[in-house]
Design an enzyme around this catalytic site. Sequence first.
Site, short mmCIF file in Angstrom:
data_model
loop_
_atom_site.label_atom_id
_atom_site.label_comp_id
_atom_site.label_asym_id
_atom_site.label_seq_id
_atom_site.Cartn_x
_atom_site.Cartn_y
_atom_site.Cartn_z
CB THR A 185 -0.88 0.03 1.27
OG1 THR A 185 -1.48 1.32 1.39
CG2 THR A 185 -0.07 -0.22 2.53
CE1 TYR B 167 -3.89 -1.94 5.36
CE2 TYR B 167 -3.23 0.23 4.57
CZ TYR B 167 -3.66 -1.06 4.31
OH TYR B 167 -3.85 -1.47 3.01
N1 LIG Z 1 -8.74 -1.01 -1.28
C1 LIG Z 1 -7.67 -0.21 -1.33
O1 LIG Z 1 -7.76 0.99 -1.67
C2 LIG Z 1 -6.31 -0.77 -1.00
C3 LIG Z 1 -5.20 0.08 -1.15
C4 LIG Z 1 -3.94 -0.42 -0.86
C5 LIG Z 1 -3.77 -1.73 -0.45
N2 LIG Z 1 -4.85 -2.53 -0.29
C6 LIG Z 1 -4.62 -3.91 0.17
O2 LIG Z 1 -5.16 -4.80 -0.80
C7 LIG Z 1 -5.70 -5.97 -0.17
C8 LIG Z 1 -7.13 -6.17 -0.62
O3 LIG Z 1 -7.88 -5.00 -0.30
P1 LIG Z 1 -9.45 -4.96 -0.57
O4 LIG Z 1 -9.86 -3.54 -0.66
O5 LIG Z 1 -9.78 -5.90 -1.67
O6 LIG Z 1 -9.94 -5.55 0.81
P2 LIG Z 1 -11.20 -6.50 1.11
O7 LIG Z 1 -11.48 -6.36 2.57
O8 LIG Z 1 -12.29 -6.26 0.14
O9 LIG Z 1 -10.60 -7.95 0.82
C9 LIG Z 1 -9.87 -8.66 1.78
C10 LIG Z 1 -10.43 -10.07 1.83
O10 LIG Z 1 -9.67 -10.83 2.75
C11 LIG Z 1 -10.54 -11.62 3.54
N3 LIG Z 1 -9.84 -11.85 4.81
C12 LIG Z 1 -9.51 -10.92 5.73
N4 LIG Z 1 -8.85 -11.52 6.75
C13 LIG Z 1 -8.77 -12.84 6.45
C14 LIG Z 1 -8.20 -13.95 7.11
N5 LIG Z 1 -7.59 -13.83 8.30
N6 LIG Z 1 -8.29 -15.16 6.52
C15 LIG Z 1 -8.90 -15.30 5.33
N7 LIG Z 1 -9.45 -14.27 4.65
C16 LIG Z 1 -9.39 -13.06 5.21
C17 LIG Z 1 -11.81 -10.80 3.67
O11 LIG Z 1 -12.95 -11.59 3.93
C18 LIG Z 1 -11.88 -10.14 2.30
O12 LIG Z 1 -12.62 -10.92 1.39
C19 LIG Z 1 -5.54 -5.75 1.32
O13 LIG Z 1 -4.40 -6.45 1.76
C20 LIG Z 1 -5.33 -4.24 1.46
O14 LIG Z 1 -4.55 -3.92 2.57
C21 LIG Z 1 -6.12 -2.10 -0.58
O1 LIG Z 2 -16.07 9.70 4.39
C1 LIG Z 2 -14.95 10.03 3.98
C2 LIG Z 2 -13.98 9.07 3.60
C3 LIG Z 2 -12.75 9.53 3.19
N1 LIG Z 2 -12.46 10.84 3.14
C4 LIG Z 2 -11.15 11.30 2.67
O2 LIG Z 2 -10.96 10.81 1.37
C5 LIG Z 2 -9.59 10.43 1.16
C6 LIG Z 2 -9.55 8.98 0.73
O3 LIG Z 2 -9.95 8.18 1.83
P1 LIG Z 2 -10.26 6.62 1.70
O4 LIG Z 2 -10.75 6.17 3.03
O5 LIG Z 2 -11.12 6.39 0.52
O6 LIG Z 2 -8.85 5.98 1.37
P2 LIG Z 2 -7.49 6.12 2.17
O7 LIG Z 2 -6.65 7.10 1.41
O8 LIG Z 2 -7.69 6.36 3.60
O9 LIG Z 2 -6.91 4.64 2.13
C7 LIG Z 2 -6.81 3.80 0.98
O10 LIG Z 2 -5.58 3.93 0.37
C8 LIG Z 2 -4.50 3.79 1.23
C9 LIG Z 2 -3.28 3.97 0.38
O11 LIG Z 2 -3.30 5.25 -0.22
C10 LIG Z 2 -4.53 2.46 1.98
O12 LIG Z 2 -3.93 1.43 1.29
C11 LIG Z 2 -5.91 2.02 2.43
O13 LIG Z 2 -5.99 0.62 2.61
C12 LIG Z 2 -6.95 2.36 1.45
O14 LIG Z 2 -8.20 2.17 2.06
C13 LIG Z 2 -8.89 10.68 2.50
O15 LIG Z 2 -8.24 11.90 2.43
C14 LIG Z 2 -10.02 10.76 3.52
O16 LIG Z 2 -9.74 11.63 4.58
C15 LIG Z 2 -13.40 11.80 3.49
O17 LIG Z 2 -13.15 13.00 3.45
N2 LIG Z 2 -14.63 11.35 3.90
#
Ligand SMILES: NC(=O)c1ccc[n+]([C@@H]2O[C@H](COP(=O)([O-])OP(=O)(O)OC[C@H]3O[C@@H](n4cnc5c(N)ncnc54)[C@H](O)[C@@H]3O)[C@@H](O)[C@H]2O)c1
Ligand SMILES: O=c1ccn([C@@H]2O[C@H](COP(=O)(O)OP(=O)(O)O[C@H]3O[C@H](CO)[C@H](O)[C@H](O)[C@H]3O)[C@@H](O)[C@H]2O)c(=O)[nH]1
Length: 357
Positions: free
Chosen positions: A131, A155
């Site tokens: 991330t 995180y």
């Molecule tokens: N969504 C984002 O913007 C974002 C950004 C950067 C990194 N990531 C990383 O990418 C990965 C996927 O993110 P996402 O948004 O798809 O999340 P998500 O929560 O949709 O997917 C994670 C999945 O893992 C499963 N899971 C969680 N803990 C588990 C466990 N102990 N055993 C088995 N399954 C388990 C959950 O049920 C879920 O289906 C994560 O590792 C997250 O940290 C996401």
């Molecule tokens: O209700 C909300 C939700 C978010 N935000 C703002 O919108 C931006 C984006 O927030 P998100 O919660 O959508 O995403 P994050 O940037 O917090 O985090 C995401 O991106 C990160 C990396 O950039 C991490 O990997 C994390 O897992 C992933 O959820 C942030 O500035 C946050 O403060 C708001 O103002 N209101």
Amino acid sequence: MPSDTRDGARWTGNGPVVLVTGGAGFVGSHTCKALAGAGFRPVVYDNLSNGARQAVQWGPLEVGDLDDAERLAAVVAAYAPKGVLHFAGRIEAGASVTDPAAFYDANVAATLTLLRVMRAAGLDAIVFSSTAAVYGDPDVLPIPETHPLHPVNPYGRTKRMAEEILADLHTAEGLRYAALRYFNAAGADPDGDLWETHQPETHLIPLTVQAALGLRPEIAVFGTDYDTPDGTCVRDYVHVADLAQAHVLALGRLLGGGAPLVANLGTGRGHSVREVVATVERVTGRPVPTRIAPRRPGDPPTLVAAPDTAIAELGWRPIHAALEAQVRDSVRGERRRAGLQAPDDGGPLSASGSAPP
Ligand SMILES: NC(=O)c1ccc[n+]([C@@H]2O[C@H](COP(=O)([O-])OP(=O)(O)OC[C@H]3O[C@@H](n4cnc5c(N)ncnc54)[C@H](O)[C@@H]3O)[C@@H](O)[C@H]2O)c1
Ligand SMILES: O=c1ccn([C@@H]2O[C@H](COP(=O)(O)OP(=O)(O)O[C@H]3O[C@H](CO)[C@H](O)[C@H](O)[C@H]3O)[C@@H](O)[C@H]2O)c(=O)[nH]1
């Protein structure tokens, strides 16, 4: 091995089997679709804590927890995957501040369990979901991978630790890995097969879309006094289908014997919270009620990727880079999730059941 699958029959290719932890989640499920499209056969291992059964459409679902080493080992033995894509974990940066132990368990200890099971099975290729949160408050923008890692929340620290474990295992044992540092995953499957299903939803774009569709009363804007052009936080939103494609490319590199890789996945362009709200209003043709709220702890003002490594090393291109395209796909996804009919992306909202106000 009894498999908890509805639809393993969608395994059409006879390419390599791969294990996808967290494949019922947002990025993992989209990646399974891309993997299947590239001829791989994804087996999902997920405890469904934050994923959806219906998102597992391109191979079997094995319900299990990463902590359950015995079950994980049995799944690995049954399917003999050639590689692993590791998405499973806890994802909310804000929650990691209040409950750090849960994040160290889910993102560090569980990753170690997975790596032990892999080693015992002679499985040595893993694509890891890292991330942008590993960087913390960046000194330079856009952020290159060589930027110092100073995460500002637990995180981000869990992901940095997991990256360090992977690097050490590469040095000691020759583990092949790719750590992909996503910026903000956005959008939904452009074909409409999949969408974001986080429970609870905390991400800006889906929340803003829900507010526009009348599915929630308003959104909070977390801070308007940041040192950014309009005072709200700037993020690099990257389409989940583009993320999925990067995983297919990274897996191909590892299975082809390529060197370890640490790569940012972002578009190189940043958008503020206010820009996101304006884009959602334009795409939906509806106002988004907003409430100004205090800053959210652990939020850096600006995060924008330098995506050059993924472009050069993987031949990756973020083809859905425009925020408007991401929002359009997110709107359709949110309509589907809410059970609203969505014959097209921008048309008037019609509901199959009760219409929102
Ligand atoms: N969504 C984002 O913007 C974002 C950004 C950067 C990194 N990531 C990383 O990418 C990965 C996927 O993110 P996402 O948004 O798809 O999340 P998500 O929560 O949709 O997917 C994670 C999945 O893992 C499963 N899971 C969680 N803990 C588990 C466990 N102990 N055993 C088995 N399954 C388990 C959950 O049920 C879920 O289906 C994560 O590792 C997250 O940290 C996401
Ligand atoms: O209700 C909300 C939700 C978010 N935000 C703002 O919108 C931006 C984006 O927030 P998100 O919660 O959508 O995403 P994050 O940037 O917090 O985090 C995401 O991106 C990160 C990396 O950039 C991490 O990997 C994390 O897992 C992933 O959820 C942030 O500035 C946050 O403060 C708001 O103002 N209101």
